[in-house]
Design a protein around this motif. Structure first.
Motif, PDB file in Angstrom:
ATOM      1  N   LEU A  65       0.426  -1.026   0.306  1.00 41.71           N
ATOM      2  CA  LEU A  65      -0.041   0.031   0.062  1.00 41.71           C
ATOM      3  C   LEU A  65       0.902   1.541   0.249  1.00 41.71           C
ATOM      4  CD1 LEU A  65      -2.815  -1.079   2.847  1.00 41.71           C
ATOM      5  CD2 LEU A  65      -2.775  -0.680   0.013  1.00 41.71           C
ATOM      6  N   GLU A  69       0.778   3.848  -2.646  1.00 36.32           N
ATOM      7  CA  GLU A  69       0.683   5.584  -2.544  1.00 36.32           C
ATOM      8  C   GLU A  69       1.762   6.452  -2.558  1.00 36.32           C
ATOM      9  OE1 GLU A  69       1.493   7.717   1.650  1.00 36.32           O
ATOM     10  OE2 GLU A  69       0.648   5.727   1.516  1.00 36.32           O
ATOM     11  N   LEU A  81      -6.711   8.260  -1.456  1.00 36.21           N
ATOM     12  CA  LEU A  81      -7.464   7.516  -1.317  1.00 36.21           C
ATOM     13  C   LEU A  81      -6.419   6.352  -0.334  1.00 36.21           C
ATOM     14  CD1 LEU A  81     -10.305   6.252  -1.238  1.00 36.21           C
ATOM     15  CD2 LEU A  81      -9.685   5.708  -3.450  1.00 36.21           C
ATOM     16  N   ILE A  82      -5.982   6.109  -1.514  1.00 37.11           N
ATOM     17  CA  ILE A  82      -4.472   5.090  -1.362  1.00 37.11           C
ATOM     18  C   ILE A  82      -3.889   4.874   0.559  1.00 37.11           C
ATOM     19  CG2 ILE A  82      -2.730   3.866  -1.569  1.00 37.11           C
ATOM     20  CD1 ILE A  82      -3.400   4.431  -4.861  1.00 37.11           C
ATOM     21  N   GLN A  84      -4.412   6.994   2.774  1.00 35.31           N
ATOM     22  CA  GLN A  84      -6.357   6.739   3.728  1.00 35.31           C
ATOM     23  C   GLN A  84      -6.153   5.454   4.430  1.00 35.31           C
ATOM     24  OE1 GLN A  84     -10.056   8.468   3.350  1.00 35.31           O
ATOM     25  NE2 GLN A  84      -8.576  10.832   3.008  1.00 35.31           N
ATOM     26  N   ALA A  85      -6.534   4.590   2.932  1.00 34.45           N
ATOM     27  CA  ALA A  85      -6.492   3.084   3.429  1.00 34.45           C
ATOM     28  C   ALA A  85      -5.375   2.690   4.185  1.00 34.45           C
ATOM     29  CB  ALA A  85      -6.746   2.353   1.500  1.00 34.45           C
ATOM     30  N   ARG A  86      -4.087   2.675   3.337  1.00 38.14           N
ATOM     31  CA  ARG A  86      -2.838   2.243   4.539  1.00 38.14           C
ATOM     32  C   ARG A  86      -2.445   2.539   5.983  1.00 38.14           C
ATOM     33  NH1 ARG A  86       0.942   4.298   6.189  1.00 38.14           N
ATOM     34  NH2 ARG A  86       0.878   6.430   5.292  1.00 38.14           N
ATOM     35  N   TYR A  89      -5.916   1.003   8.040  1.00 33.55           N
ATOM     36  CA  TYR A  89      -5.352  -0.660   7.585  1.00 33.55           C
ATOM     37  C   TYR A  89      -3.438  -1.034   9.014  1.00 33.55           C
ATOM     38  CZ  TYR A  89      -3.860  -5.642   7.259  1.00 33.55           C
ATOM     39  OH  TYR A  89      -3.722  -6.702   7.977  1.00 33.55           O
ATOM     40  N   PRO A  96      -8.969  -2.389   3.721  1.00 38.24           N
ATOM     41  CA  PRO A  96      -9.124  -0.987   2.055  1.00 38.24           C
ATOM     42  C   PRO A  96     -10.096  -1.617   1.381  1.00 38.24           C
ATOM     43  CG  PRO A  96      -7.158  -1.623   2.327  1.00 38.24           C
ATOM     44  CD  PRO A  96      -7.583  -2.641   3.033  1.00 38.24           C
ATOM     45  N   ASP A  97     -10.889  -0.362   1.152  1.00 39.84           N
ATOM     46  CA  ASP A  97     -12.004  -0.955   0.466  1.00 39.84           C
ATOM     47  C   ASP A  97     -12.340  -0.678  -1.624  1.00 39.84           C
ATOM     48  OD1 ASP A  97     -14.678  -0.059  -0.823  1.00 39.84           O
ATOM     49  OD2 ASP A  97     -15.188   1.495  -0.013  1.00 39.84           O
ATOM     50  N   TRP A  98     -11.685  -2.074  -1.089  1.00 35.83           N
ATOM     51  CA  TRP A  98     -11.174  -2.426  -2.378  1.00 35.83           C
ATOM     52  C   TRP A  98     -11.576  -1.549  -3.609  1.00 35.83           C
ATOM     53  CZ3 TRP A  98      -6.361  -3.127  -1.726  1.00 35.83           C
ATOM     54  CH2 TRP A  98      -5.714  -4.286  -0.784  1.00 35.83           C
ATOM     55  N   LEU A 101     -11.028   1.520  -4.620  1.00 36.26           N
ATOM     56  CA  LEU A 101      -9.647   1.792  -5.129  1.00 36.26           C
ATOM     57  C   LEU A 101      -9.908   1.573  -6.576  1.00 36.26           C
ATOM     58  CD1 LEU A 101      -6.940   0.335  -2.321  1.00 36.26           C
ATOM     59  CD2 LEU A 101      -7.176   2.914  -2.781  1.00 36.26           C
TER      60      LEU A 101
END
Length: 114
Positions: A65, A69, A81-82, A84-86, A89, A96-98, A101
């Motif tokens: 991730l 990023e 978005l990436i 925030q996902a990293r 997690y 993550p909301d695959w 993404l």
């Protein structure tokens, strides 16, 4: 080659700890690469499925991730978005909301074709 000492005096955005001053750190620019972003997102998805099957790939998932990023800086919406996902997690074990993404990746790919 450039040096990046400006970040050394600011605290870490993730944990708030003060950073150590480092001198003469080379920070070569890294160009964004859409295919590399897709590769790292895909690898992160695989790592998460392995984690759910009992394998300890947490650090690799976070690493992929982070690479995605880093590779996505040309596309600020995707980059954020990436990131925030990293962080979600890494800090709270939020998966993550695959779908989001993948949708965002597809939108960028479509825009690039036009």
């Amino acid at each position: 080659m450039s040096t990046n000492n400006s970040d050394a005096s600011r605290p870490c955005k993730d944990c708030g700890k003060k950073r150590m001053r480092v001198t003469q750190v080379e920070t070569p620019p890294r160009p964004s690469c859409f295919k590399c972003v897709e590769k790292h997102i895909g690898a992160a998805m695989v790592m998460l499925s392995e984690i759910h099957n009992g394998y300890s790939y947490r650090l690799q998932l976070i690493g992929h991730l982070h690479e995605a990023e880093d590779e996505s800086q040309q596309w600020p919406q995707l980059h954020d978005l990436i990131r925030q996902a990293r962080k979600a997690y890494q800090q709270q074990d939020v998966v993550p909301d695959w779908e989001l993404l993948a949708k965002t990746l597809e939108e960028i790919k479509t825009d690039a074709r036009e």
